[in-house]
Motif scaffolding. Structure first.
Motif, PDB file in Angstrom:
ATOM      1  N   SER A  29      57.093  66.283  89.557  1.00 19.60           N
ATOM      2  CA  SER A  29      58.454  66.734  88.962  1.00 19.60           C
ATOM      3  C   SER A  29      58.933  67.734  89.903  1.00 19.60           C
ATOM      4  CB  SER A  29      57.934  67.218  87.671  1.00 19.60           C
ATOM      5  OG  SER A  29      56.932  68.305  87.486  1.00 19.60           O
ATOM      6  N   ASP A  30      58.187  68.928  90.299  1.00 19.51           N
ATOM      7  CA  ASP A  30      59.032  69.903  90.909  1.00 19.51           C
ATOM      8  C   ASP A  30      58.189  70.383  92.263  1.00 19.51           C
ATOM      9  OD1 ASP A  30      60.678  70.714  88.811  1.00 19.51           O
ATOM     10  OD2 ASP A  30      58.869  71.645  87.509  1.00 19.51           O
ATOM     11  N   ASN A  31      58.936  70.728  93.152  1.00 21.59           N
ATOM     12  CA  ASN A  31      58.253  71.577  94.462  1.00 21.59           C
ATOM     13  C   ASN A  31      58.219  72.987  93.816  1.00 21.59           C
ATOM     14  OD1 ASN A  31      59.341  69.386  96.247  1.00 21.59           O
ATOM     15  ND2 ASN A  31      61.309  69.771  95.364  1.00 21.59           N
ATOM     16  N   VAL A  32      57.128  73.527  94.390  1.00 19.26           N
ATOM     17  CA  VAL A  32      56.497  75.017  93.995  1.00 19.26           C
ATOM     18  C   VAL A  32      56.680  75.832  95.489  1.00 19.26           C
ATOM     19  CG1 VAL A  32      54.879  76.225  93.276  1.00 19.26           C
ATOM     20  CG2 VAL A  32      55.260  73.837  92.292  1.00 19.26           C
ATOM     21  N   LEU A  33      57.403  76.976  95.156  1.00 17.03           N
ATOM     22  CA  LEU A  33      57.227  77.939  96.230  1.00 17.03           C
ATOM     23  C   LEU A  33      56.343  79.027  95.644  1.00 17.03           C
ATOM     24  CD1 LEU A  33      58.051  79.341  98.799  1.00 17.03           C
ATOM     25  CD2 LEU A  33      60.073  80.279  97.750  1.00 17.03           C
ATOM     26  N   LEU A  34      55.228  79.389  96.369  1.00 12.06           N
ATOM     27  CA  LEU A  34      54.438  80.417  96.140  1.00 12.06           C
ATOM     28  C   LEU A  34      54.567  81.465  96.885  1.00 12.06           C
ATOM     29  CD1 LEU A  34      51.769  77.713  96.181  1.00 12.06           C
ATOM     30  CD2 LEU A  34      51.761  79.280  94.158  1.00 12.06           C
ATOM     31  N   TYR A  35      54.849  82.621  96.353  1.00 10.34           N
ATOM     32  CA  TYR A  35      55.155  84.034  97.272  1.00 10.34           C
ATOM     33  C   TYR A  35      54.165  84.929  97.132  1.00 10.34           C
ATOM     34  CZ  TYR A  35      56.659  88.180  99.574  1.00 10.34           C
ATOM     35  OH  TYR A  35      56.600  89.227 100.328  1.00 10.34           O
ATOM     36  N   PHE A  36      53.061  85.132  97.978  1.00  8.93           N
ATOM     37  CA  PHE A  36      52.035  85.743  97.520  1.00  8.93           C
ATOM     38  C   PHE A  36      52.280  87.335  98.048  1.00  8.93           C
ATOM     39  CE2 PHE A  36      50.450  81.618  98.184  1.00  8.93           C
ATOM     40  CZ  PHE A  36      49.294  81.667  97.557  1.00  8.93           C
ATOM     41  N   MET A  37      52.369  88.330  96.996  1.00  8.64           N
ATOM     42  CA  MET A  37      52.609  89.676  97.415  1.00  8.64           C
ATOM     43  C   MET A  37      51.211  90.406  97.782  1.00  8.64           C
ATOM     44  SD  MET A  37      54.927  90.966  94.038  1.00  8.64           S
ATOM     45  CE  MET A  37      55.002  92.577  94.924  1.00  8.64           C
ATOM     46  N   ARG A  38      51.527  91.247  98.677  1.00  8.59           N
ATOM     47  CA  ARG A  38      50.282  92.000  99.074  1.00  8.59           C
ATOM     48  C   ARG A  38      49.610  92.788  97.835  1.00  8.59           C
ATOM     49  NH1 ARG A  38      49.561  95.369 104.739  1.00  8.59           N
ATOM     50  NH2 ARG A  38      47.469  96.271 104.184  1.00  8.59           N
ATOM     51  N   SER A  39      50.400  93.194  97.294  1.00 13.31           N
ATOM     52  CA  SER A  39      49.873  94.038  95.818  1.00 13.31           C
ATOM     53  C   SER A  39      51.252  94.222  95.223  1.00 13.31           C
ATOM     54  CB  SER A  39      49.244  95.374  96.083  1.00 13.31           C
ATOM     55  OG  SER A  39      50.238  96.327  96.716  1.00 13.31           O
ATOM     56  N   VAL A  40      50.862  94.471  93.887  1.00 11.76           N
ATOM     57  CA  VAL A  40      52.233  94.841  92.981  1.00 11.76           C
ATOM     58  C   VAL A  40      52.957  96.313  93.385  1.00 11.76           C
ATOM     59  CG1 VAL A  40      51.500  93.316  91.251  1.00 11.76           C
ATOM     60  CG2 VAL A  40      50.497  95.921  91.331  1.00 11.76           C
ATOM     61  N   THR A  41      51.999  96.913  94.131  1.00 11.07           N
ATOM     62  CA  THR A  41      52.501  98.450  94.739  1.00 11.07           C
ATOM     63  C   THR A  41      53.287  98.513  95.908  1.00 11.07           C
ATOM     64  OG1 THR A  41      50.385  98.981  95.597  1.00 11.07           O
ATOM     65  CG2 THR A  41      50.572  99.508  93.270  1.00 11.07           C
ATOM     66  N   CYS A  42      53.312  97.094  96.654  1.00 10.71           N
ATOM     67  CA  CYS A  42      53.950  97.048  97.970  1.00 10.71           C
ATOM     68  C   CYS A  42      55.626  97.051  97.817  1.00 10.71           C
ATOM     69  CB  CYS A  42      53.449  95.770  98.422  1.00 10.71           C
ATOM     70  SG  CYS A  42      54.432  95.584 100.202  1.00 10.71           S
ATOM     71  N   VAL A  64      62.833  73.570  93.001  1.00 12.60           N
ATOM     72  CA  VAL A  64      61.852  74.541  93.642  1.00 12.60           C
ATOM     73  C   VAL A  64      61.637  75.487  92.381  1.00 12.60           C
ATOM     74  CG1 VAL A  64      61.175  76.015  95.153  1.00 12.60           C
ATOM     75  CG2 VAL A  64      62.509  74.143  96.122  1.00 12.60           C
ATOM     76  N   ARG A  65      60.472  75.407  91.866  1.00  8.96           N
ATOM     77  CA  ARG A  65      59.885  76.297  91.020  1.00  8.96           C
ATOM     78  C   ARG A  65      59.299  77.543  91.721  1.00  8.96           C
ATOM     79  NH1 ARG A  65      58.256  76.386  85.370  1.00  8.96           N
ATOM     80  NH2 ARG A  65      59.416  74.131  85.311  1.00  8.96           N
ATOM     81  N   VAL A  66      59.450  78.733  91.376  1.00 11.21           N
ATOM     82  CA  VAL A  66      59.025  79.727  92.263  1.00 11.21           C
ATOM     83  C   VAL A  66      58.020  80.508  91.393  1.00 11.21           C
ATOM     84  CG1 VAL A  66      59.581  82.261  93.497  1.00 11.21           C
ATOM     85  CG2 VAL A  66      60.979  80.326  93.590  1.00 11.21           C
ATOM     86  N   LEU A  67      56.752  80.681  91.884  1.00 11.50           N
ATOM     87  CA  LEU A  67      55.591  81.492  91.307  1.00 11.50           C
ATOM     88  C   LEU A  67      55.396  82.722  92.284  1.00 11.50           C
ATOM     89  CD1 LEU A  67      53.144  78.560  90.251  1.00 11.50           C
ATOM     90  CD2 LEU A  67      54.693  79.606  89.169  1.00 11.50           C
ATOM     91  N   ILE A  68      55.325  83.741  91.642  1.00 12.25           N
ATOM     92  CA  ILE A  68      55.093  85.278  92.289  1.00 12.25           C
ATOM     93  C   ILE A  68      53.564  85.124  92.108  1.00 12.25           C
ATOM     94  CG2 ILE A  68      55.669  87.591  92.612  1.00 12.25           C
ATOM     95  CD1 ILE A  68      57.961  85.823  93.355  1.00 12.25           C
ATOM     96  N   VAL A  69      52.690  85.191  93.213  1.00 13.87           N
ATOM     97  CA  VAL A  69      51.447  85.502  93.034  1.00 13.87           C
ATOM     98  C   VAL A  69      51.003  86.774  93.478  1.00 13.87           C
ATOM     99  CG1 VAL A  69      49.228  84.436  93.727  1.00 13.87           C
ATOM    100  CG2 VAL A  69      51.196  82.824  93.878  1.00 13.87           C
ATOM    101  N   VAL A  70      50.272  87.490  92.461  1.00 14.49           N
ATOM    102  CA  VAL A  70      49.707  88.748  92.666  1.00 14.49           C
ATOM    103  C   VAL A  70      48.200  89.094  92.930  1.00 14.49           C
ATOM    104  CG1 VAL A  70      51.883  90.043  91.934  1.00 14.49           C
ATOM    105  CG2 VAL A  70      49.843  89.534  90.466  1.00 14.49           C
ATOM    106  N   PRO A  71      47.506  89.722  93.671  1.00  8.62           N
ATOM    107  CA  PRO A  71      46.026  89.773  93.794  1.00  8.62           C
ATOM    108  C   PRO A  71      45.472  90.445  92.569  1.00  8.62           C
ATOM    109  CG  PRO A  71      47.170  91.352  95.448  1.00  8.62           C
ATOM    110  CD  PRO A  71      48.356  90.637  94.911  1.00  8.62           C
ATOM    111  N   GLU A  72      46.326  91.438  91.784  1.00 10.71           N
ATOM    112  CA  GLU A  72      45.729  92.088  90.827  1.00 10.71           C
ATOM    113  C   GLU A  72      45.397  91.278  89.879  1.00 10.71           C
ATOM    114  OE1 GLU A  72      47.881  94.882  93.717  1.00 10.71           O
ATOM    115  OE2 GLU A  72      48.238  92.978  92.407  1.00 10.71           O
TER     116      GLU A  72
END
Length: 158
Positions: A29-42, A64-72
């Motif tokens: 159904s959707d393409n997905v763009l995952l943006y991996f942040m270094r951290s929420v404090t970056c 394109v569905r965008v997901l913001i991925v955080v390590p915290e």
């Protein structure tokens, strides 16, 4: 890091409310763009997210569905998201680091968190992969734009 042409494994993610997010749910159904942040404090990563938000309509127009991925953890992710008006879902790892699951950990005097992006098509194939240890190099706007333009079109409805 995963490479272009590889199949993205089904990462176990969750949104800031604790709901599971499975990438296989988007297949077909959707393409997905995952943006991996270094951290929420970056602050550099936050600027990249702001640029993605400014491009949200164009990305949505290309399915394109965008997901913001955080390590915290979920609570830190929710607090970070609450201070912003984002058109995207913010997710974190359900079990372990989502960054490590795609190879975004670099061993330099211990573990250094990397940031970057993956564009995955409807079939689950990585169409763009970019990462960097230094956040200023982690957002490849031109590469993402070119990869989005080259995405296979959706099958027409019967």
């Amino acid at each position: 890091m995963l490479e272009t042409g590889s199949v993205l494994p089904d990462l176990e993610l969750e949104d800031t409310t604790g709901r599971p997010v499975r990438l296989t749910d988007y297949r077909g159904s959707d393409n997905v763009l995952l943006y991996f942040m270094r951290s929420v404090t970056c602050p550099v990563c936050a600027m990249h997210v702001k640029d993605l938000a400014a491009r949200a309509a164009d990305l949505a127009g290309a399915d394109v569905r965008v997901l913001i991925v955080v390590p915290e953890g979920r609570s830190e992710a929710a607090a970070w998201q609450a201070g912003r008006d984002l058109p995207f879902q913010v997710v974190t790892g359900r079990h372990g680091s989502p960054h490590a699951a795609v190879g975004l950990m670099r061993k330099v005097f211990g573990a250094v968190q990397q940031s970057g992006s993956l564009l995955v098509d409807r079939a689950g194939v990585v169409r763009h992969a970019h990462s960097a240890t230094v956040p200023t190099g982690s957002y490849d706007r031109r590469g993402i734009t070119a990869a989005v333009a080259a995405l296979p079109l959706a099958d027409p409805l019967p």
